[in-house]
Design an enzyme around this catalytic site. Structure first.
Site, PDB file in Angstrom:
ATOM      1  N   MET A   1       0.837  -1.184   0.000  1.00 22.26           N
ATOM      2  CA  MET A   1       0.000   0.000   0.000  1.00 22.26           C
ATOM      3  C   MET A   1       0.872   1.233   0.000  1.00 22.26           C
ATOM      4  SD  MET A   1      -3.250   0.756   1.583  1.00 22.26           S
ATOM      5  CE  MET A   1      -3.128  -0.849   2.306  1.00 22.26           C
ATOM      6  N   CYS A   2       0.468   2.209  -0.737  1.00 25.64           N
ATOM      7  CA  CYS A   2       1.300   3.387  -0.824  1.00 25.64           C
ATOM      8  C   CYS A   2       0.450   4.625  -0.579  1.00 25.64           C
ATOM      9  CB  CYS A   2       1.936   3.480  -2.206  1.00 25.64           C
ATOM     10  SG  CYS A   2       2.894   2.015  -2.620  1.00 25.64           S
ATOM     11  N   GLY A   3       1.150   5.736  -0.333  1.00 26.92           N
ATOM     12  CA  GLY A   3       0.485   7.022  -0.237  1.00 26.92           C
ATOM     13  C   GLY A   3       0.819   7.802  -1.491  1.00 26.92           C
ATOM     14  N   ASN A  79      -0.921   3.129  -6.368  1.00 27.58           N
ATOM     15  CA  ASN A  79      -1.210   2.514  -5.081  1.00 27.58           C
ATOM     16  C   ASN A  79      -2.096   1.327  -5.376  1.00 27.58           C
ATOM     17  OD1 ASN A  79      -1.831   1.904  -2.413  1.00 27.58           O
ATOM     18  ND2 ASN A  79      -3.475   3.429  -2.317  1.00 27.58           N
TER      19      ASN A  79
END
Ligand SMILES: *[C@@H]1O[C@H](CO)[C@@H](O)[C@H](O)[C@H]1NC(C)=O
Ligand SMILES: *[C@@H]1O[C@H](CO)[C@@H](O)[C@H](O)[C@H]1NC(C)=O
Ligand SMILES: *[C@@H]1O[C@H](CO)[C@@H](O)[C@H](O)[C@H]1NC(C)=O
Ligand SMILES: *[C@@H]1O[C@H](CO)[C@@H](O)[C@H](O)[C@H]1NC(C)=O
Length: 641
Positions: A1-3, A79
């Site tokens: 998961m990314c921002g 994401n």
């Protein structure tokens, strides 16, 4: 998961406005702790400027810092997880692969067909330099969060981000609707000093004739929540995305359509494992159950294998069990959804690796505890009886409250029983049953510090209860019992599996019974279709923001495209039989699957919503309705405090 985050101004002299506060950056970094970078593109002659900010959680391949940029100035923020549809090799990173495919796209159709073929959760932002276009959006179910905000002045700016937290009054952030993907022609917008978005909506590929109407509906839906100075259009040649799942089968057969109670001699009153066994004796049912297990099993497999496992762990001197750390955790109430997911995960997670079962409980109030033991809810009674083979249950009755620990909430009790069943299925697996006990003080503190910002822009009492419960559960900090002793434990698993989507597809909520009683199977179909349609805005964006905050990734096997297509292909009567009693009729197909997988008492637990099972809903205010705006979620700017 990314921002991921992107700020655009249509006026190159302006500094990137305050959209991206230090707080927001800090929260984005929590989602992507492994790498953080920013990139600013200024196109002076056309007077627009974009800031891209990428924060990466490393899950597969080599760490790929974001934003990615190529020699032609294209920029990509991703994401997501490609689970299928586009080939990603074992050692590849899907960000690179997606970017590569995008840069090869020659037309809008190419881009749409790329996203149509993807399976997996995603949100993305793509700057296509040659066309001065900015593309962005969320997957069909909205399994990854993306918010947008438009500045009130007609000329200026807007922002996209995985999460936010605070906004000036009157300038709300909103979740980007998971209705399709969007494109902004920055060149045109900079020239006219006004923002216009093109929406490419999802469409079932073969419902040609209804298309026109659907398009107009989607356009209206999305437009009505936009500020009036933002124009929303569709491409004049009606380009759209192909939905990754087939539509819901709403067929209602004569026999199954009859009203409950018309033939009372048929009605089963006894909730027992034998009854389930009886259904499985029917060849047709059994076949369906096996098909369901196969497709769900694949979905779980993809979700537990698709992650980076530390290779050198294997080569350490003694590859003893105790050295292995968990890579996969399950949000675990001991209910049927989490039990089936845990049992399937067990088939694929390397045997020497533990699986963490995250079980959250909120402190019960003294008097509530007392009431709970004297005036027990009938359903609770049923459950305890069902679980009764263990003497723990007798203990509970005997000691009636005196020794009943204040964290022994319903989900803790079913969780422990569930653990026993899993241990019976696979005794050689280390099952870490993580008891996460949360006190009122800690709840209040973490809500103000963190959780309310993550729930935002959602704001109801229900969002508060579920959001907080999931935040503490997925943090994974609690106690595990080892050699009869409780010792502190923090789950290191980056992947958190959740059972969301089972109730919406298999008629698991009690409102489904109400609906069935009133409107029959047709009504139930409508309700289920509507609920799956709104799951992005009700649950998934929020849950992604909540779980991502721990640098972990939520994965949803019940919302795998193949699982949804399989379930959508069945008439509702094959999935649930609401003429049967609670604890059996709802999610019948899943119960049969659980039985087939070797689970026992848990196959017959009635649904208990997380907020009640964990007792969080009982902790603070009792007079609220779930849909009320929650006063405890109010956000304040630092200046106001
Ligand atoms: C990401 O994966 C690609 C292959 O898909 C590889 O060539 C590249 O080196 C990786 N990126 C990084 C930063 O290692
Ligand atoms: C609509 O799509 C067609 C076909 O891809 C394309 O040629 C045209 O430029 C698009 N129109 C707009 C306004 O983007
Ligand atoms: C009710 O069900 C029983 C057993 O399945 C069947 O024999 C009987 O004919 C049914 N009665 C009616 C009125 O449908
Ligand atoms: C957490 O709650 C359980 C009851 O569910 C209790 O047995 C345990 O001792 C508690 N753990 C701690 C560390 O207080």
């Amino acid at each position: 998961m990314c921002g991921i985050c992107c700020v655009v101004t249509l006026c190159s002299q302006r500094v990137i406005p305050d959209f991206l506060s230090e707080d927001t950056l800090h929260r984005l970094r929590r989602r992507g702790p492994d790498s953080s970078q920013q990139l600013i593109k200024t196109v002076s002659d056309l007077s627009y400027k974009c800031l891209f900010s990428g924060h990466v959680l490393h899950l597969r391949g080599l760490v790929t810092p974001q934003p990615l940029e190529d020699a032609n100035n294209n920029v990509f923020l991703w994401n997501g997880e490609v689970f299928n549809g586009v080939h990603v090799g074992d050692l590849d990173n899907d960000t690179q692969v997606m970017f590569h495919h995008l840069t090869l796209c020659r037309s809008e159709e190419d881009i749409l067909s790329l996203f149509s073929s993807l399976q997996g959760p995603w949100s993305f932002i793509y700057y296509q330099a040659s066309r001065h276009s900015l593309w962005f959006g969320r997957d069909y179910f909205g399994r990854r969060s993306l918010l947008w905000q438009f500045s009130p002045e007609a000329d200026s700016a807007f922002c996209l981000t995985s999460l936010s937290g605070y906004s000036e009054p009157g300038n709300q952030w909103q979740e980007v609707p998971a209705s399709g993907i969007f494109k902004i022609d920055l060149k045109a917008c900079a020239a006219t000093k006004s923002l216009s978005l093109t929406l490419f909506p999802w469409k079932y590929w073969y419902t040609e004739k209804a298309a026109e109407e659907t398009f107009i509906n989607v356009l209206d839906q999305v437009s009505k929540d936009l500020p009036s100075h933002i124009h929303l259009v569709m491409n004049e040649s009606k380009l759209c995305l192909r939905a990754p799942v087939i539509p819901l089968n709403t067929a209602v057969s004569e026999a199954s359509g009859e009203c409950p109670g018309t033939n009372s001699s048929n009605i089963i009153h006894v909730v027992s494992v034998e009854t389930l066994q009886g259904f499985l004796a029917e060849e047709h049912k059994k076949k369906l159950v096996c098909q369901f297990i196969d497709v769900l099993n694949e979905a779980v497999k993809r979700r537990v294998l698709c992650l980076f496992r530390d290779q050198d762990q294997e080569t350490r001197e003694v590859p003893s069990m105790s050295h292995k750390k968990a890579h996969v955790a399950v949000l675990f109430s001991g209910g049927i959804d989490s039990m089936v997911i845990a049992a399937l995960a067990d088939k694929h997670v390397p045997l020497e690796e533990p699986i963490d079962l995250l079980n959250v409980a909120f402190m019960m109030k003294e008097q509530a505890k007392h009431k709970g033991t004297t005036k027990r809810h009938p359903n609770h009674e049923v459950q305890l009886d069902l679980l009764c083979p263990q003497e723990t249950c007798q203990d509970l009755h005997a000691k009636s409250g005196a020794h009943l620990c204040c964290f022994d909430v319903p989900d803790r009790i079913t969780g422990r029983a569930g653990l026993k069943e899993l241990e019976a299925i696979n005794p050689s697996r280390t099952w870490n049953f993580v008891e996460i006990n949360v006190t009122l003080e800690e709840l209040k503190k973490m809500r103000t510090q963190r959780i309310n910002h993550l729930i935002y822009p959602l704001d109801t009492v229900l969002d508060d209860s579920i959001g907080c419960a999931i935040w503490f559960a997925s943090r994974g900090e609690g106690f595990i019992s080892s050699q009869g002793e409780l010792k502190p434990y923090k789950s290191p698993a980056k992947v958190v599996l959740t059972g969301i989507g089972a109730d919406e597809q298999l008629a698991g909520y009690s409102r489904h019974r109400v609906c069935f009683k009133k409107y029959g199977l047709e009504g139930l179909n409508k309700e289920l279709e509507m609920e799956l349609g709104r799951i992005s805005s009700r649950n998934l964006g929020r849950d992604d923001r909540i779980i991502g905050d721990h640098g972990k990734e939520a994965r949803f096997p019940f919302l795998d495209e193949d699982v949804v297509s399989f379930l959508n292909s069945l008439p509702v009567s094959e999935k649930a039989d609401l003429t049967l009693p609670r604890g059996m009729g709802e999610k019948l197909l899943l119960r049969l699957a659980a039985k087939e997988l070797g689970l026992t008492a848990s196959t017959l637990l009635p649904k208990r919503a997380l907020q009640f099972g964990s007792r969080i809903a009982k902790l603070e205010s009792h007079r609220e309705k779930a849909s009320d705006t929650c006063s405890r979620l109010k956000l304040f700017s630092v200046g106001e405090l």
